[in-house]
Motif scaffolding. Structure first.
Motif, PDB file in Angstrom:
ATOM      1  N   UNK A  26     -12.237  12.010   3.161  1.00  0.00           N
ATOM      2  CA  UNK A  26     -11.516  10.794   3.519  1.00  0.00           C
ATOM      3  C   UNK A  26     -11.441   9.849   2.323  1.00  0.00           C
ATOM      4  N   UNK A  27     -12.572   9.649   1.640  1.00  0.00           N
ATOM      5  CA  UNK A  27     -12.590   8.759   0.467  1.00  0.00           C
ATOM      6  C   UNK A  27     -11.742   9.320  -0.665  1.00  0.00           C
ATOM      7  N   UNK A  28     -11.797  10.629  -0.875  1.00  0.00           N
ATOM      8  CA  UNK A  28     -11.004  11.246  -1.938  1.00  0.00           C
ATOM      9  C   UNK A  28      -9.506  11.077  -1.676  1.00  0.00           C
ATOM     10  N   UNK A  29      -9.065  11.302  -0.456  1.00  0.00           N
ATOM     11  CA  UNK A  29      -7.655  11.143  -0.113  1.00  0.00           C
ATOM     12  C   UNK A  29      -7.232   9.686  -0.262  1.00  0.00           C
ATOM     13  N   UNK A  30      -8.092   8.760   0.168  1.00  0.00           N
ATOM     14  CA  UNK A  30      -7.772   7.336   0.044  1.00  0.00           C
ATOM     15  C   UNK A  30      -7.659   6.925  -1.429  1.00  0.00           C
ATOM     16  N   UNK A  31      -8.583   7.399  -2.271  1.00  0.00           N
ATOM     17  CA  UNK A  31      -8.556   7.042  -3.699  1.00  0.00           C
ATOM     18  C   UNK A  31      -7.322   7.634  -4.383  1.00  0.00           C
ATOM     19  N   UNK A  32      -7.018   8.889  -4.104  1.00  0.00           N
ATOM     20  CA  UNK A  32      -5.837   9.505  -4.707  1.00  0.00           C
ATOM     21  C   UNK A  32      -4.555   8.855  -4.198  1.00  0.00           C
ATOM     22  N   UNK A  33      -4.544   8.418  -2.966  1.00  0.00           N
ATOM     23  CA  UNK A  33      -3.392   7.695  -2.444  1.00  0.00           C
ATOM     24  C   UNK A  33      -3.182   6.372  -3.154  1.00  0.00           C
ATOM     25  N   UNK A  34      -4.277   5.668  -3.443  1.00  0.00           N
ATOM     26  CA  UNK A  34      -4.181   4.400  -4.165  1.00  0.00           C
ATOM     27  C   UNK A  34      -3.676   4.621  -5.590  1.00  0.00           C
ATOM     28  N   UNK A  35      -4.168   5.665  -6.248  1.00  0.00           N
ATOM     29  CA  UNK A  35      -3.704   5.984  -7.600  1.00  0.00           C
ATOM     30  C   UNK A  35      -2.219   6.336  -7.573  1.00  0.00           C
ATOM     31  N   UNK A  36      -1.816   7.122  -6.601  1.00  0.00           N
ATOM     32  CA  UNK A  36      -0.407   7.482  -6.481  1.00  0.00           C
ATOM     33  C   UNK A  36       0.474   6.275  -6.217  1.00  0.00           C
ATOM     34  N   UNK A  37      -0.028   5.327  -5.427  1.00  0.00           N
ATOM     35  CA  UNK A  37       0.723   4.103  -5.155  1.00  0.00           C
ATOM     36  C   UNK A  37       0.945   3.304  -6.433  1.00  0.00           C
ATOM     37  N   UNK A  38      -0.106   3.135  -7.238  1.00  0.00           N
ATOM     38  CA  UNK A  38       0.008   2.366  -8.484  1.00  0.00           C
ATOM     39  C   UNK A  38       0.941   3.080  -9.463  1.00  0.00           C
ATOM     40  N   UNK A  39       0.823   4.386  -9.591  1.00  0.00           N
ATOM     41  CA  UNK A  39       1.701   5.136 -10.484  1.00  0.00           C
ATOM     42  C   UNK A  39       3.150   5.025 -10.016  1.00  0.00           C
ATOM     43  N   UNK A  40       3.366   5.098  -8.721  1.00  0.00           N
ATOM     44  CA  UNK A  40       4.714   4.948  -8.194  1.00  0.00           C
ATOM     45  C   UNK A  40       5.302   3.575  -8.478  1.00  0.00           C
ATOM     46  N   UNK A  41       4.477   2.527  -8.382  1.00  0.00           N
ATOM     47  CA  UNK A  41       4.955   1.177  -8.698  1.00  0.00           C
ATOM     48  C   UNK A  41       5.320   1.071 -10.175  1.00  0.00           C
ATOM     49  N   UNK A  42       4.519   1.716 -11.060  1.00  0.00           N
ATOM     50  CA  UNK A  42       4.850   1.732 -12.491  1.00  0.00           C
ATOM     51  C   UNK A  42       6.189   2.421 -12.720  1.00  0.00           C
ATOM     52  N   UNK A  43       6.395   3.566 -12.084  1.00  0.00           N
ATOM     53  CA  UNK A  43       7.622   4.328 -12.288  1.00  0.00           C
ATOM     54  C   UNK A  43       8.839   3.615 -11.711  1.00  0.00           C
ATOM     55  N   UNK A  44       8.660   2.854 -10.652  1.00  0.00           N
ATOM     56  CA  UNK A  44       9.761   2.072 -10.083  1.00  0.00           C
ATOM     57  C   UNK A  44      10.083   0.839 -10.909  1.00  0.00           C
ATOM     58  N   UNK A  45       9.187   0.460 -11.796  1.00  0.00           N
ATOM     59  CA  UNK A  45       9.395  -0.724 -12.618  1.00  0.00           C
ATOM     60  C   UNK A  45       8.886  -2.005 -11.985  1.00  0.00           C
TER      61      UNK A  45
END
Length: 65
Positions: A26-45
């Protein structure tokens, strides 16, 4: 895709990870989801890398303002 649908999918993923893999998964999925969210925000500008790495304002004695 609306934010409600994205939130529902994230909740389902966390629920399955918690049920089948335990609290560690559960913690691993939550942490990877947060990282993916931040990376997605970077890619969206929406985020600028300088917002995280910019030096803080300090006065002459080194104290924060």
């Amino acid at each position: 895709m609306s934010m409600a649908v994205v939130g529902m999918i994230a909740g389902l993923a966390l629920g399955f990870a918690g049920y089948f893999g335990g609290f560690g998964a559960f913690l691993l999925v939550a942490a990877l989801g947060a990282v993916g969210f931040v990376v997605g925000r970077f890619l969206d500008g929406d985020l600028d890398p300088g917002e995280f790495f910019r030096p803080r304002d300090r006065d002459r004695e080194g104290r924060r303002r």
